[in-house]
Design a protein around this motif. Structure first.
Motif, PDB file in Angstrom:
ATOM      1  N   GLU A 184     -29.636  76.092 104.425  1.00  0.00           N
ATOM      2  CA  GLU A 184     -29.896  75.980 105.856  1.00  0.00           C
ATOM      3  C   GLU A 184     -30.791  74.786 106.111  1.00  0.00           C
ATOM      4  N   LYS A 185     -30.651  74.198 107.308  1.00  0.00           N
ATOM      5  CA  LYS A 185     -31.457  73.045 107.688  1.00  0.00           C
ATOM      6  C   LYS A 185     -31.814  73.138 109.157  1.00  0.00           C
ATOM      7  N   SER A 228     -35.142  71.908 104.859  1.00  0.00           N
ATOM      8  CA  SER A 228     -33.971  72.576 104.271  1.00  0.00           C
ATOM      9  C   SER A 228     -34.447  73.606 103.259  1.00  0.00           C
ATOM     10  N   TRP A 229     -33.738  74.739 103.200  1.00  0.00           N
ATOM     11  CA  TRP A 229     -34.131  75.831 102.313  1.00  0.00           C
ATOM     12  C   TRP A 229     -32.914  76.661 101.964  1.00  0.00           C
ATOM     13  N   GLY A 231     -39.278  78.085  98.404  1.00  0.00           N
ATOM     14  CA  GLY A 231     -39.363  76.632  98.318  1.00  0.00           C
ATOM     15  C   GLY A 231     -38.479  75.977  99.359  1.00  0.00           C
ATOM     16  N   PHE A 232     -38.774  74.714  99.637  1.00  0.00           N
ATOM     17  CA  PHE A 232     -38.008  74.006 100.665  1.00  0.00           C
ATOM     18  C   PHE A 232     -38.171  72.504 100.486  1.00  0.00           C
ATOM     19  N   GLY A 233     -37.289  71.778 101.120  1.00  0.00           N
ATOM     20  CA  GLY A 233     -37.335  70.327 101.109  1.00  0.00           C
ATOM     21  C   GLY A 233     -37.716  69.820 102.485  1.00  0.00           C
ATOM     22  N   LEU A 234     -38.371  68.675 102.517  1.00  0.00           N
ATOM     23  CA  LEU A 234     -38.785  68.058 103.773  1.00  0.00           C
ATOM     24  C   LEU A 234     -38.288  66.624 103.827  1.00  0.00           C
ATOM     25  N   LEU A 235     -37.889  66.202 105.015  1.00  0.00           N
ATOM     26  CA  LEU A 235     -37.586  64.806 105.270  1.00  0.00           C
ATOM     27  C   LEU A 235     -38.247  64.468 106.597  1.00  0.00           C
ATOM     28  N   ALA A 285     -44.265  77.096 112.124  1.00  0.00           N
ATOM     29  CA  ALA A 285     -44.704  75.707 112.238  1.00  0.00           C
ATOM     30  C   ALA A 285     -43.588  74.707 111.946  1.00  0.00           C
ATOM     31  N   LEU A 286     -42.733  75.026 110.973  1.00  0.00           N
ATOM     32  CA  LEU A 286     -41.764  74.034 110.509  1.00  0.00           C
ATOM     33  C   LEU A 286     -40.356  74.194 111.056  1.00  0.00           C
ATOM     34  N   ILE A 287     -39.919  75.417 111.356  1.00  0.00           N
ATOM     35  CA  ILE A 287     -38.518  75.562 111.749  1.00  0.00           C
ATOM     36  C   ILE A 287     -38.289  76.293 113.061  1.00  0.00           C
ATOM     37  N   ALA A 288     -39.317  76.860 113.662  1.00  0.00           N
ATOM     38  CA  ALA A 288     -39.103  77.640 114.886  1.00  0.00           C
ATOM     39  C   ALA A 288     -38.834  76.773 116.113  1.00  0.00           C
TER      40      ALA A 288
END
Length: 89
Positions: A2-3, A23-24, A31-35, A73-76
């Motif tokens: 998901e992203k 993305s996770w 864990g997750f990735g950030l760009l 904080a990051l995806i909502a």
């Protein structure tokens, strides 16, 4: 996988616009990735499950609560607009 992609305006540079993609796989706790991009440059990083656990322990917060705060904080997105500040350094 998901992203999400959100537009952010960091408090460290309020006139700037950045785009944050997260993305996770299962949830942010695994864990997750950030760009992060300002449309001229882009920066990437990864946060492991161990990193999430360590950070939660460092701030003495229940791990599940910490993961929920990360989600907000990051995806909502709009749901959390104005509740979290970002600083770019």
């Amino acid at each position: 996988m998901e992203k999400t992609l959100n537009r952010i305006h960091p408090v460290s540079d309020p006139g700037a616009t950045y785009f944050l993609q997260v993305s996770w796989e299962k949830d942010l706790g695994t864990g997750f990735g950030l760009l992060l991009s300002d449309c001229q440059c882009a920066w990437t990083g990864t946060v492991s499950e161990a990193d999430v656990s360590r950070e939660a322990a460092d701030i003495e917060m229940d791990r599940e609560k910490y993961v929920e705060e990360l989600r907000k904080a990051l995806i909502a997105g709009e749901e959390s607009a104005g509740k979290y500040n970002f600083m770019i350094s």
